[in-house]
Design an enzyme around this catalytic site. Structure first.
Site, short mmCIF file in Angstrom:
data_model
loop_
_atom_site.label_atom_id
_atom_site.label_comp_id
_atom_site.label_asym_id
_atom_site.label_seq_id
_atom_site.Cartn_x
_atom_site.Cartn_y
_atom_site.Cartn_z
N GLU A 214 33.77 33.70 46.35
CA GLU A 214 34.16 35.11 46.29
C GLU A 214 33.25 35.86 47.24
O GLU A 214 32.10 36.13 46.94
CB GLU A 214 34.06 35.69 44.88
N CYS A 248 31.46 44.37 43.53
CA CYS A 248 32.31 43.56 44.42
C CYS A 248 33.64 44.24 44.70
O CYS A 248 34.16 44.16 45.81
CB CYS A 248 32.55 42.19 43.78
#
Length: 438
Positions: A214, A248
């Site tokens: 990720e 994020c």
């Protein structure tokens, strides 16, 4: 305590070797026992909740209540995988009458988990929990910006698990690179920057390891003409400024319909100034310098500072909540992840143009859409090539959801039940009696 300080010149083969030697016995451990061990680790974390929260606050600068909530989320994540792991199952296939055919998940081996500083406990508990409960052994390298949190978490995990099943090492990027390149590593799981993720992907391609990534995002928010602009501004501010923009899935780009642009921008500026009262500092001065550089580059290219965008005097790494207007798609603040409390805004003539501009990006982590038109909502979630689309919210969602980032934002499921699939490999078994038909 299985914690090793690795200097850049140190080859981390000994750590991986120990994990590799511990793997057969741990893989043969009954899944329910593996889950019970994770519950034991979660109990230990709960008993040291205040200490973990304080370490999280000291490392990341998050307010203490948010740092505590983050640790609680990590404990919950570890318990989730403690329960899900023993339920992870394969399939029975329909073969011949005298045969048994199975698809069986098996652990992959040594998992290297490289975790970030911005939310160190939940991310580590997710990757390590899924890896360990499925029978893998793990080597964890926390970010060098979150050493206090990483060291305490390492102590608590190691106390609950057999020797060398989970080990924690510290060091800068060179240590992570050496671990990722180790040919005895089966999985490299990384949450962090796009640059680091791409380096890991290349290293894994050379060794044959599975890369579970990720990476960074450049998440867009699209504001349609048929929503309350003040409400939409509050949502965008939450997405842009929560944890100092160091999330994020923070809002990184804003496209607002021209019909509501004026009231939306007025409300967003007020929201930014309100957020300044509680905004946490950025993780360090170097990171703040990078955020400010994005802002000053945008202003040099023609953007307008509606609020914020100035470096405070004195020590520290605090940066004000910032709103940029008159942005264009080619500005670096619109094409690259800023990861700070900055909301760059571009006015668009209609929803279709905002959707098209939002889709023109190399990243593919998440996006938010604010609209009362369900046709536009449907078109948005079907069109945007990202792992997560949130309609009329910037955060939230049902438990158990698992998304796959796209393009520069990474690959593979990083959470949810599907993470158990990522941490295992499937073997097909055909059992038939001797002398029978093939």
């Amino acid at each position: 305590m299985a914690v090793t300080e690795l200097m850049p010149h140190t080859e981390p083969y000994q750590v991986v070797d120990r994990a590799e030697r511990a793997f057969p016995a741990w893989a043969a451990t009954v899944p329910a026992e593996r889950g019970a061990r994770l519950h034991r680790a979660a109990d230990a974390m709960a008993a040291r909740l205040d200490d973990l929260a304080e370490a999280n606050h000291a490392d990341t600068g998050r307010p203490r209540d948010e740092a505590r909530a983050s640790v609680e989320a990590g404990i919950g994540t570890l318990r989730q995988y403690a329960e899900l792991g023993p339920l992870h199952r394969g399939r029975a296939l329909q073969g011949g009458w005298n045969a048994t055919d199975l698809m069986i998940p098996q652990p992959r081996g040594v998992v290297v988990a490289l975790t970030p500083w911005n939310d160190p406990v939940p991310v580590a508990c997710g990757l390590l929990g899924a890896a360990l409960v499925t029978g893998n052994t793990a080597v964890h390298k926390p970010s060098e910006r979150a050493c206090r949190t990483g060291a305490l978490l390492a102590e608590l995990l190691a106390e609950a698990l057999p020797e060398d099943v989970v080990q924690t090492v510290f060091g800068a990027g060179e240590v992570g690179a050496a671990l990722a390149a180790n040919p005895h590593v089966a999985v490299v799981a990384h949450v962090g920057s796009t640059h680091t993720g791409r380096s890991i992907a290349m290293a894994a391609a050379a060794t044959g390891a599975k890369a579970l990534l990720e990476n960074g995002g450049n998440d867009a928010a699209i504001v349609d003409c048929d929503v309350d602009p003040a409400w939409a501004a509050a949502q965008v501010a939450l997405g842009a400024y929560a944890n100092g923009g160091q999330v994020c899935t923070s809002v990184e780009r804003v496209f607002v319909h021209q019909d509501v642009a004026a009231p939306f921008l007025d409300a967003l500026v007020k929201e930014a100034e309100r957020w300044n009262d509680t905004l946490c500092p950025l993780v360090d001065a170097n990171h703040r310098a990078g955020v400010h550089r994005q802002v000053t580059d945008a202003v040099s290219a023609g953007a307008t500072l509606a609020t914020g965008g100035t470096l405070p005097s004195g020590a520290g790494s605090w940066y004000p909540a910032t709103v940029l207007t008159d942005c264009t798609p080619v500005m670096s603040v619109m094409t690259e992840e800023t990861f700070g409390p900055v909301a760059p805004v571009m006015v668009v003539p209609d929803f279709a143009e905002g959707l098209a501009l939002a889709a023109e990006d190399r990243h593919g982590l998440a996006a938010s859409v604010f609209t009362a038109d369900m046709a536009n909502a449907q078109r948005a979630w079907r069109t945007l090539d990202v792992g997560t689309v949130k309609v009329n919210a910037v955060f939230g969602g049902a438990p158990g959801g698992a998304a796959q980032p796209r393009r520069l934002s990474g690959t593979g499921f990083g959470y949810g039940p599907e993470l158990l699939d990522e941490m295992t490999t499937t073997k097909v078994v055909h059992l038939s009696p001797p002398g029978g038909a093939p």
